[in-house]
Scaffold this motif. Sequence first.
Motif, mmCIF file in Angstrom:
data_model
loop_
_atom_site.group_PDB
_atom_site.id
_atom_site.type_symbol
_atom_site.label_atom_id
_atom_site.label_comp_id
_atom_site.label_asym_id
_atom_site.label_seq_id
_atom_site.Cartn_x
_atom_site.Cartn_y
_atom_site.Cartn_z
ATOM 1 N N ILE A 6 37.358 86.756 -52.208
ATOM 2 C CA ILE A 6 37.178 85.326 -51.953
ATOM 3 C C ILE A 6 35.843 84.855 -52.523
ATOM 4 C CG2 ILE A 6 36.718 83.644 -50.119
ATOM 5 C CD1 ILE A 6 38.869 84.949 -48.476
ATOM 6 N N ALA A 7 34.770 85.630 -52.277
ATOM 7 C CA ALA A 7 33.445 85.246 -52.755
ATOM 8 C C ALA A 7 33.373 85.237 -54.280
ATOM 9 C CB ALA A 7 32.391 86.188 -52.183
ATOM 10 N N HIS A 8 34.088 86.145 -54.907
ATOM 11 C CA HIS A 8 34.107 86.176 -56.374
ATOM 12 C C HIS A 8 34.777 84.925 -56.925
ATOM 13 C CE1 HIS A 8 34.260 87.772 -60.433
ATOM 14 N NE2 HIS A 8 35.563 87.538 -60.461
ATOM 15 N N ARG A 9 35.878 84.544 -56.312
ATOM 16 C CA ARG A 9 36.612 83.368 -56.762
ATOM 17 C C ARG A 9 35.824 82.077 -56.499
ATOM 18 N NH1 ARG A 9 40.408 80.189 -59.499
ATOM 19 N NH2 ARG A 9 41.348 78.681 -58.082
ATOM 20 N N ALA A 10 35.271 81.950 -55.292
ATOM 21 C CA ALA A 10 34.660 80.690 -54.871
ATOM 22 C C ALA A 10 33.251 80.490 -55.391
ATOM 23 C CB ALA A 10 34.663 80.597 -53.349
ATOM 24 N N PHE A 11 32.500 81.593 -55.566
ATOM 25 C CA PHE A 11 31.080 81.461 -55.905
ATOM 26 C C PHE A 11 30.668 82.216 -57.168
ATOM 27 C CE2 PHE A 11 31.486 81.817 -51.182
ATOM 28 C CZ PHE A 11 31.449 80.463 -50.929
ATOM 29 N N GLY A 12 31.566 83.026 -57.698
ATOM 30 C CA GLY A 12 31.201 83.824 -58.857
ATOM 31 C C GLY A 12 30.410 85.060 -58.493
ATOM 32 N N MET A 13 30.446 85.468 -57.215
ATOM 33 C CA MET A 13 29.745 86.689 -56.805
ATOM 34 C C MET A 13 30.394 87.903 -57.448
ATOM 35 S SD MET A 13 28.767 86.606 -52.739
ATOM 36 C CE MET A 13 28.785 88.404 -52.691
ATOM 37 N N PRO A 14 29.602 88.838 -57.970
ATOM 38 C CA PRO A 14 30.189 90.059 -58.528
ATOM 39 C C PRO A 14 30.783 90.913 -57.408
ATOM 40 C CG PRO A 14 27.806 90.279 -58.384
ATOM 41 C CD PRO A 14 28.119 88.848 -58.040
ATOM 42 N N ILE A 15 31.869 91.591 -57.696
ATOM 43 C CA ILE A 15 32.476 92.484 -56.705
ATOM 44 C C ILE A 15 31.790 93.845 -56.832
ATOM 45 C CG2 ILE A 15 34.593 93.627 -55.950
ATOM 46 C CD1 ILE A 15 36.154 91.236 -56.971
ATOM 47 N N VAL A 16 30.871 94.106 -55.914
ATOM 48 C CA VAL A 16 30.111 95.359 -55.962
ATOM 49 C C VAL A 16 30.538 96.332 -54.868
ATOM 50 C CG1 VAL A 16 28.113 94.250 -57.020
ATOM 51 C CG2 VAL A 16 28.256 94.399 -54.531
ATOM 52 N N TYR A 17 31.259 95.826 -53.860
ATOM 53 C CA TYR A 17 31.674 96.688 -52.750
ATOM 54 C C TYR A 17 32.563 97.817 -53.270
ATOM 55 C CZ TYR A 17 33.772 98.209 -48.365
ATOM 56 O OH TYR A 17 34.206 98.967 -47.298
ATOM 57 N N GLY A 18 32.229 99.033 -52.883
ATOM 58 C CA GLY A 18 33.006 100.187 -53.319
ATOM 59 C C GLY A 18 32.610 100.715 -54.684
ATOM 60 N N THR A 19 31.556 100.112 -55.287
ATOM 61 C CA THR A 19 31.084 100.578 -56.584
ATOM 62 C C THR A 19 29.680 101.166 -56.423
ATOM 63 O OG1 THR A 19 29.914 98.560 -57.280
ATOM 64 C CG2 THR A 19 32.311 98.596 -57.564
ATOM 65 N N HIS A 20 29.146 101.707 -57.525
ATOM 66 C CA HIS A 20 27.799 102.299 -57.463
ATOM 67 C C HIS A 20 26.717 101.247 -57.259
ATOM 68 C CE1 HIS A 20 27.980 100.904 -61.658
ATOM 69 N NE2 HIS A 20 26.656 100.967 -61.665
ATOM 70 N N ARG A 21 27.085 99.959 -57.385
ATOM 71 C CA ARG A 21 26.101 98.883 -57.193
ATOM 72 C C ARG A 21 26.146 98.287 -55.784
ATOM 73 N NH1 ARG A 21 25.977 94.421 -61.731
ATOM 74 N NH2 ARG A 21 28.114 94.074 -61.061
ATOM 75 N N ASP A 22 26.914 98.879 -54.896
ATOM 76 C CA ASP A 22 27.058 98.299 -53.562
ATOM 77 C C ASP A 22 25.747 98.294 -52.783
ATOM 78 O OD1 ASP A 22 28.572 97.094 -51.510
ATOM 79 O OD2 ASP A 22 28.760 99.009 -50.475
ATOM 80 N N TRP A 23 24.797 99.140 -53.192
ATOM 81 C CA TRP A 23 23.505 99.154 -52.500
ATOM 82 C C TRP A 23 22.794 97.801 -52.612
ATOM 83 C CZ3 TRP A 23 18.925 98.019 -54.852
ATOM 84 C CH2 TRP A 23 18.879 98.077 -56.254
ATOM 85 N N VAL A 24 23.092 97.057 -53.680
ATOM 86 C CA VAL A 24 22.477 95.740 -53.865
ATOM 87 C C VAL A 24 22.915 94.810 -52.729
ATOM 88 C CG1 VAL A 24 22.353 93.706 -55.341
ATOM 89 C CG2 VAL A 24 22.304 95.991 -56.356
ATOM 90 N N ARG A 25 24.218 94.797 -52.454
ATOM 91 C CA ARG A 25 24.730 93.978 -51.351
ATOM 92 C C ARG A 25 24.164 94.447 -50.017
ATOM 93 N NH1 ARG A 25 27.557 95.013 -47.388
ATOM 94 N NH2 ARG A 25 28.023 97.095 -48.192
ATOM 95 N N ALA A 26 24.188 95.753 -49.800
ATOM 96 C CA ALA A 26 23.724 96.306 -48.531
ATOM 97 C C ALA A 26 22.250 95.996 -48.292
ATOM 98 C CB ALA A 26 23.970 97.808 -48.496
ATOM 99 N N ASP A 27 21.428 96.160 -49.318
ATOM 100 C CA ASP A 27 19.990 95.914 -49.167
ATOM 101 C C ASP A 27 19.691 94.429 -48.952
ATOM 102 O OD1 ASP A 27 19.675 98.591 -49.529
ATOM 103 O OD2 ASP A 27 18.283 98.443 -51.218
ATOM 104 N N SER A 28 20.408 93.571 -49.656
ATOM 105 C CA SER A 28 20.167 92.134 -49.490
ATOM 106 C C SER A 28 20.655 91.665 -48.117
ATOM 107 C CB SER A 28 20.841 91.332 -50.609
ATOM 108 O OG SER A 28 22.241 91.537 -50.620
ATOM 109 N N ASP A 29 21.766 92.226 -47.646
ATOM 110 C CA ASP A 29 22.256 91.869 -46.312
ATOM 111 C C ASP A 29 21.310 92.364 -45.221
ATOM 112 O OD1 ASP A 29 24.433 90.656 -47.427
ATOM 113 O OD2 ASP A 29 25.895 92.175 -46.822
ATOM 114 N N ALA A 30 20.623 93.453 -45.491
ATOM 115 C CA ALA A 30 19.699 94.021 -44.504
ATOM 116 C C ALA A 30 18.498 93.118 -44.259
ATOM 117 C CB ALA A 30 19.226 95.400 -44.962
ATOM 118 N N LEU A 31 18.293 92.114 -45.105
ATOM 119 C CA LEU A 31 17.184 91.187 -44.906
ATOM 120 C C LEU A 31 17.454 90.186 -43.788
ATOM 121 C CD1 LEU A 31 16.249 90.356 -48.613
ATOM 122 C CD2 LEU A 31 14.982 91.821 -47.031
#
Length: 497
Positions: A103-128
């Motif tokens: 949904i976020a990819h479609r609506a906002f252009g967010m990259p789909i990183v969940y389940g990939t080697h880049r998921d740490w970016v989402r996790a670290d930003s959410d941890a803020l």
Amino acid sequence: MVTELLGVCLAVVLVFVLLQVTTRRRRPGEPPLEPGPLPYLGVALEFSRNPLGFITSRWKKYGDVFTVRLAGHYTTFVLDPHSFTHAIRNSKVLDFRVFSSKIAHRAFGMPIVYGTHRDWVRADSDALYPKELQGQGLEKVTEVMMTNLQSAMLAATDVKAEWNKGELWSFVYRIMFSASYKTLFGRHKEDEEETARLLHAMEEFQKYDKRFPEIISNVPWCLMGQTKKRYEYLKSMVSPTELSQRGVSDFIRMRQEIYADGNLSPDEMTGFNFATMWASLSNTVPAAFWTLFYLLKDPVAMDAVRAEVDQILKETGQSLETVKEAGKMIHVTREQLNDMKCLGSAINEALRMCSASIIIRVATEDAELALESGSTFRVRKGDRVALYPGFLHMDPEVFDDPETFKYDRFLENGMEKTTFYKNGRKLRHYLLPFGHGVSMCPGRFFALNEIKQFVTIVVCYFNMELMEKQTPPKDQSRAGLGTLAPLKECLFRYSLK
């Protein structure tokens, strides 16, 4: 004639075959099933017209658990509030992030990183969130928001006479949009046309948000007029280039640093920022509107809130007169906002009556799920499991006279009331306007503070009256997305104190 008749017969046969192929049959252990009258859509049209009415009618027919086909997805609703946590706690087979990422990819252009080697970016930003918008950092952002709200409110009011007429939804939207955007994304360092630019951005955001149900339903951009153009414009308002010219909050600054460390492209960074922008406005603005509307409609409620605000100001040696004389602004701290139990109850009551979120998980495999009672039900891979808190919020067994706004419903002996019952047993979860579990809104404390600040400033600076007492209808097309917006404007009049 014969050719046309054969064509009609062929079409009928194809529809029949399609129905046979797509029609699902209930298996042992599965909840009652209603596929709906329409291929693919199922019950979507009836649901969209009146979500609460639809859910209530199926509850009466099937009980607390049932499955319907809703816009191409088989969705199992769980309505027993005692079973909310039980129904969705199996994170191994019930996924939220794959669903939300699409949904976020479609609506906002967010990259789909969940389940990939880049998921740490989402996790670290959410941890803020816990640090910056829930914990110690909330103190600073609350102070900035207080200043921005007062500046926006005074700038948005053109006082030419003792009493001035206005439209309440537009009044709230303009103030909340400007203040929230500046608090998170900062003021522009040089742009002299900032006010006009933000007003235009607000208008584009409103139009984009109006089409949001269609956007996340994957309706082609070409069928939605200027929506894609607005999508690109709004992204430009939160792009790295734009933000480099603004004094952004610590929260946004640290997120940008994480994105840079993750080698995200500028467009990918923008997608994350656009999602944050939408999340900070789409539910907070209507929640602020309904809180103010119901308070204006109920003089007793408004008097109670005004007395609480006056007491807070008195304790800190503030009054509107002394503040004006000193050329300063009203100042209320995070701790003082927390002490506003009456206002907090009024906000909770507005959210109870007007929020219509749907909490969704997607089954990653065939599974058997448990209810609080110990009974179980089965779901198939790809099915959705949904909680609809609006059904709980309007349950007369839990909330007496649920159609009536009662500002003190969540008050008990001057403190927040947390004891509500269903079937004679205390509910663990009785109010869920911000989601539940892993999908609970991480910015909810900031949002509640914003609404408290907004009402506090209105009470301090203005006399206000509704010019029409009839409650405007709610936009049911946004059911599932959070707090419903009004379908039409509400006229009011105001004057500066």
